[in-house]
Design a protein around this motif. Structure first.
Motif, PDB file in Angstrom:
ATOM      1  N   PRO A 184       9.638 -16.583   6.913  1.00 32.71           N
ATOM      2  CA  PRO A 184      10.977 -16.523   6.530  1.00 32.71           C
ATOM      3  C   PRO A 184      10.759 -14.506   6.595  1.00 32.71           C
ATOM      4  N   ALA A 185      11.595 -13.704   6.902  1.00 32.70           N
ATOM      5  CA  ALA A 185      11.569 -12.413   7.824  1.00 32.70           C
ATOM      6  C   ALA A 185      11.356 -11.873   6.374  1.00 32.70           C
ATOM      7  N   ALA A 186      12.391 -11.878   5.293  1.00 35.49           N
ATOM      8  CA  ALA A 186      12.820 -11.114   4.673  1.00 35.49           C
ATOM      9  C   ALA A 186      11.384 -11.398   3.264  1.00 35.49           C
ATOM     10  N   LEU A 187      10.671 -12.429   3.136  1.00 35.75           N
ATOM     11  CA  LEU A 187       9.648 -12.287   2.243  1.00 35.75           C
ATOM     12  C   LEU A 187       8.743 -11.678   3.620  1.00 35.75           C
ATOM     13  N   LEU A 188       7.914 -11.691   4.222  1.00 36.01           N
ATOM     14  CA  LEU A 188       7.007 -10.927   4.336  1.00 36.01           C
ATOM     15  C   LEU A 188       7.093  -9.295   4.261  1.00 36.01           C
ATOM     16  N   LEU A 189       8.886  -9.000   4.641  1.00 34.05           N
ATOM     17  CA  LEU A 189       8.672  -7.822   4.477  1.00 34.05           C
ATOM     18  C   LEU A 189       8.808  -7.106   3.168  1.00 34.05           C
ATOM     19  N   ALA A 190       8.870  -8.113   2.124  1.00 38.30           N
ATOM     20  CA  ALA A 190       8.460  -7.800   0.485  1.00 38.30           C
ATOM     21  C   ALA A 190       6.979  -7.894   0.211  1.00 38.30           C
ATOM     22  N   HIS A 191       6.140  -8.552   0.766  1.00 37.86           N
ATOM     23  CA  HIS A 191       4.984  -8.832   0.857  1.00 37.86           C
ATOM     24  C   HIS A 191       4.289  -7.715   0.908  1.00 37.86           C
ATOM     25  N   ASP A 192       4.336  -6.676   2.721  1.00 41.20           N
ATOM     26  CA  ASP A 192       4.088  -5.783   3.097  1.00 41.20           C
ATOM     27  C   ASP A 192       3.975  -4.842   2.133  1.00 41.20           C
ATOM     28  N   ASP A 193       5.821  -4.675   1.668  1.00 39.72           N
ATOM     29  CA  ASP A 193       6.148  -3.552   0.509  1.00 39.72           C
ATOM     30  C   ASP A 193       5.700  -3.549  -0.710  1.00 39.72           C
ATOM     31  N   ASN A 194       5.055  -4.346  -1.376  1.00 43.27           N
ATOM     32  CA  ASN A 194       4.393  -4.456  -2.710  1.00 43.27           C
ATOM     33  C   ASN A 194       2.856  -4.400  -2.250  1.00 43.27           C
ATOM     34  N   LEU A 195       2.380  -4.428  -1.446  1.00 42.58           N
ATOM     35  CA  LEU A 195       1.373  -4.197  -1.077  1.00 42.58           C
ATOM     36  C   LEU A 195       0.993  -2.580  -1.686  1.00 42.58           C
ATOM     37  N   ALA A 196       2.308  -1.784  -0.747  1.00 39.79           N
ATOM     38  CA  ALA A 196       2.277  -0.168  -0.294  1.00 39.79           C
ATOM     39  C   ALA A 196       2.560   0.621  -1.456  1.00 39.79           C
ATOM     40  N   GLU A 197       3.735  -0.463  -2.173  1.00 35.12           N
ATOM     41  CA  GLU A 197       3.548  -0.057  -3.819  1.00 35.12           C
ATOM     42  C   GLU A 197       2.852   0.322  -4.503  1.00 35.12           C
ATOM     43  N   ILE A 198       2.080  -0.882  -4.424  1.00 41.92           N
ATOM     44  CA  ILE A 198       0.878  -1.220  -5.259  1.00 41.92           C
ATOM     45  C   ILE A 198      -0.086   0.717  -5.167  1.00 41.92           C
ATOM     46  N   ILE A 199      -0.159   0.752  -4.068  1.00 44.39           N
ATOM     47  CA  ILE A 199      -1.159   1.736  -3.246  1.00 44.39           C
ATOM     48  C   ILE A 199      -0.817   2.280  -4.017  1.00 44.39           C
ATOM     49  N   ARG A 200       0.553   2.979  -3.569  1.00 46.73           N
ATOM     50  CA  ARG A 200       0.657   4.520  -3.742  1.00 46.73           C
ATOM     51  C   ARG A 200       0.742   4.730  -5.494  1.00 46.73           C
ATOM     52  N   GLU A 201       1.214   3.342  -6.415  1.00 44.73           N
ATOM     53  CA  GLU A 201       1.137   3.946  -7.356  1.00 44.73           C
ATOM     54  C   GLU A 201      -0.569   3.832  -8.494  1.00 44.73           C
ATOM     55  N   LEU A 202      -1.661   3.661  -7.584  1.00 43.43           N
ATOM     56  CA  LEU A 202      -2.456   3.598  -7.768  1.00 43.43           C
ATOM     57  C   LEU A 202      -3.284   5.134  -7.340  1.00 43.43           C
ATOM     58  N   GLN A 203      -2.659   5.590  -6.230  1.00 48.01           N
ATOM     59  CA  GLN A 203      -2.971   6.928  -5.447  1.00 48.01           C
ATOM     60  C   GLN A 203      -2.277   8.121  -6.840  1.00 48.01           C
ATOM     61  N   LEU A 204      -0.874   7.786  -7.642  1.00 52.64           N
ATOM     62  CA  LEU A 204       0.031   8.866  -8.121  1.00 52.64           C
ATOM     63  C   LEU A 204      -1.304   8.485  -9.768  1.00 52.64           C
ATOM     64  N   VAL A 205      -1.384   7.230  -9.919  1.00 53.12           N
ATOM     65  CA  VAL A 205      -1.743   7.453 -11.408  1.00 53.12           C
ATOM     66  C   VAL A 205      -3.280   7.660 -11.521  1.00 53.12           C
ATOM     67  N   GLY A 206      -3.712   7.543 -10.580  1.00 54.06           N
ATOM     68  CA  GLY A 206      -5.060   8.490 -10.129  1.00 54.06           C
ATOM     69  C   GLY A 206      -5.486   9.704 -10.051  1.00 54.06           C
ATOM     70  N   SER A 207      -4.517  10.214  -9.864  1.00 53.31           N
ATOM     71  CA  SER A 207      -4.071  11.824  -9.819  1.00 53.31           C
ATOM     72  C   SER A 207      -4.151  11.963 -11.037  1.00 53.31           C
ATOM     73  N   ASP A 208      -3.094  11.711 -11.210  1.00 55.19           N
ATOM     74  CA  ASP A 208      -2.243  12.170 -13.033  1.00 55.19           C
ATOM     75  C   ASP A 208      -2.769  11.898 -14.049  1.00 55.19           C
ATOM     76  N   LEU A 209      -4.165  11.026 -14.148  1.00 53.26           N
ATOM     77  CA  LEU A 209      -4.770  10.595 -15.522  1.00 53.26           C
ATOM     78  C   LEU A 209      -6.253  11.069 -15.077  1.00 53.26           C
ATOM     79  N   ASP A 210      -6.974  11.033 -13.992  1.00 50.42           N
ATOM     80  CA  ASP A 210      -8.104  11.184 -13.497  1.00 50.42           C
ATOM     81  C   ASP A 210      -8.732  10.279 -13.678  1.00 50.42           C
ATOM     82  N   ARG A 211      -8.430   8.990 -12.907  1.00 50.60           N
ATOM     83  CA  ARG A 211      -9.025   8.115 -13.465  1.00 50.60           C
ATOM     84  C   ARG A 211      -9.822   7.031 -12.183  1.00 50.60           C
ATOM     85  N   PRO A 212     -11.174   7.732 -11.806  1.00 49.05           N
ATOM     86  CA  PRO A 212     -12.099   7.426 -10.218  1.00 49.05           C
ATOM     87  C   PRO A 212     -11.702   5.746  -9.996  1.00 49.05           C
ATOM     88  N   HIS A 213     -11.565   4.599 -10.727  1.00 46.32           N
ATOM     89  CA  HIS A 213     -11.701   3.342 -10.804  1.00 46.32           C
ATOM     90  C   HIS A 213     -10.755   3.100  -9.795  1.00 46.32           C
TER      91      HIS A 213
END
Length: 323
Positions: A184-213
């Protein structure tokens, strides 16, 4: 799509299965990169050449895969197609010596099965060459957008190299082709986008709240994605092309290293850790939808079954019925 070496040079690289279905993917990869770089005036010439070189690598080299690289500098764009097949530089050089009279006797459809494709590369590129490798060859072509429309065939610069150890990532026996049928083409792209969103938010939250984990987890996830992007990017391009063509499902072919079990387990543990944070309300990104989780399970199963166990591919629809 690519990175910079710090000197104004941009690069984009992808590794594709040597199947006819990969040729339009190679063309799309080039079109997208040149558009992103603002070099639209070169799309027609570079796109035509990558189609011909990819076809040659797919149909005539005997290689299991080919690697495509674009490199942009302020003056030129350089296209490189590398394969590990048995075709020699001499055979390709002979193909580029076709005459205009012979070209006039051929139709465009003949180009992929004759030397016309190589002749086209020799005419469109400002310079081109063939590097013989211990196993296979590297064909490169350079293009500039100075407005010169005089297309004169040029002989290639040929480099012959003495035998030397082959880089591990270019060892044909190190790779297995994995076929994701009925994906399923759209689902595969949604899978990749979800992973990219998680990475972006982890980077932002880690910077803003100083969370090394959070920083550590984001770095591990991003590193894994970047490390495998050269093999996985064709899957995204195939999925996007299927959607553009109005198809919900597509057969997608990618390369995988022969030893993939540890990589899959590592990614699963990282994603599980990130989704646990999301479920605990520590991230705004929601855990992946149930259908995305199902797709992940299928992708993992196909990697393991085809690569590690040598089993035939199971189409997504069939797999759903079995689970």
């Amino acid at each position: 799509m690519g990175g910079s070496d710090g000197g104004g040079v941009l690069q984009a690289r992808v590794r594709m299965v040597a199947l006819p279905e990969s040729v339009p993917v190679a063309r799309r990869f080039v079109d997208d990169a040149l558009t992103q770089w603002g070099r639209e005036t070169l799309i027609e010439d570079v796109g035509l050449c990558v189609s011909e070189l990819s076809t040659n690598a797919t149909l005539h080299s005997g290689s299991r895969f080919f690697e495509l690289e674009l490199e942009q500098s302020p003056e030129t764009v350089r296209l490189t197609v590398l394969d590990t097949g048995s075709a020699t530089a001499d055979s390709m050089t002979a193909q580029s010596d076709l005459t205009d009279a012979l070209l006039d006797d051929q139709t465009a459809d003949d180009a992929s099965t004759t030397g016309r494709g190589i002749f086209i590369v020799s005419a469109l590129a400002s310079s081109w060459g063939i590097d013989e490798l211990p196993e296979g060859k590297r064909v490169w072509a350079e293009f500039d957008d100075d407005g010169d429309t005089t297309y004169d065939a040029r002989p290639p610069a040929v480099t012959r190299r003495e035998a030397s150890p082959q880089p591990a990532e270019l060892d044909p026996d190190a790779w297995v082709t994995v076929h994701f049928l009925d994906c399923p083409a759209a689902l595969l792209l949604a899978h990749d986008d979800n992973l990219a969103e998680i990475i972006r938010e982890l980077q932002l939250v880690g910077s803003d709240l100083d969370r090394p984990h959070f920083h550590r987890l984001a770095g591990l996830l991003a590193g894994h994605v970047q490390r495998h992007a050269v093999n996985w990017d064709p899957a995204r391009i195939m999925a996007m092309d299927a959607i553009r063509d109005g198809h919900e499902r597509a057969d997608i072919h990618v390369l995988s290293p022969r030893h993939v079990t540890e990589e899959i387990a590592f990614l699963r543990s990282l994603v599980g850790e990130a989704e646990a944070l999301a479920e605990a309300g520590k991230l705004m990104t929601m855990p992946a939808r149930a259908e995305i989780q199902q797709l992940r399970d299928w992708l993992e199963a196909e990697f393991l079954n085809q690569v590690e166990r040598g089993q035939p591919p199971v189409p997504y629809g069939v797999w759903l019925e079995q689970h």
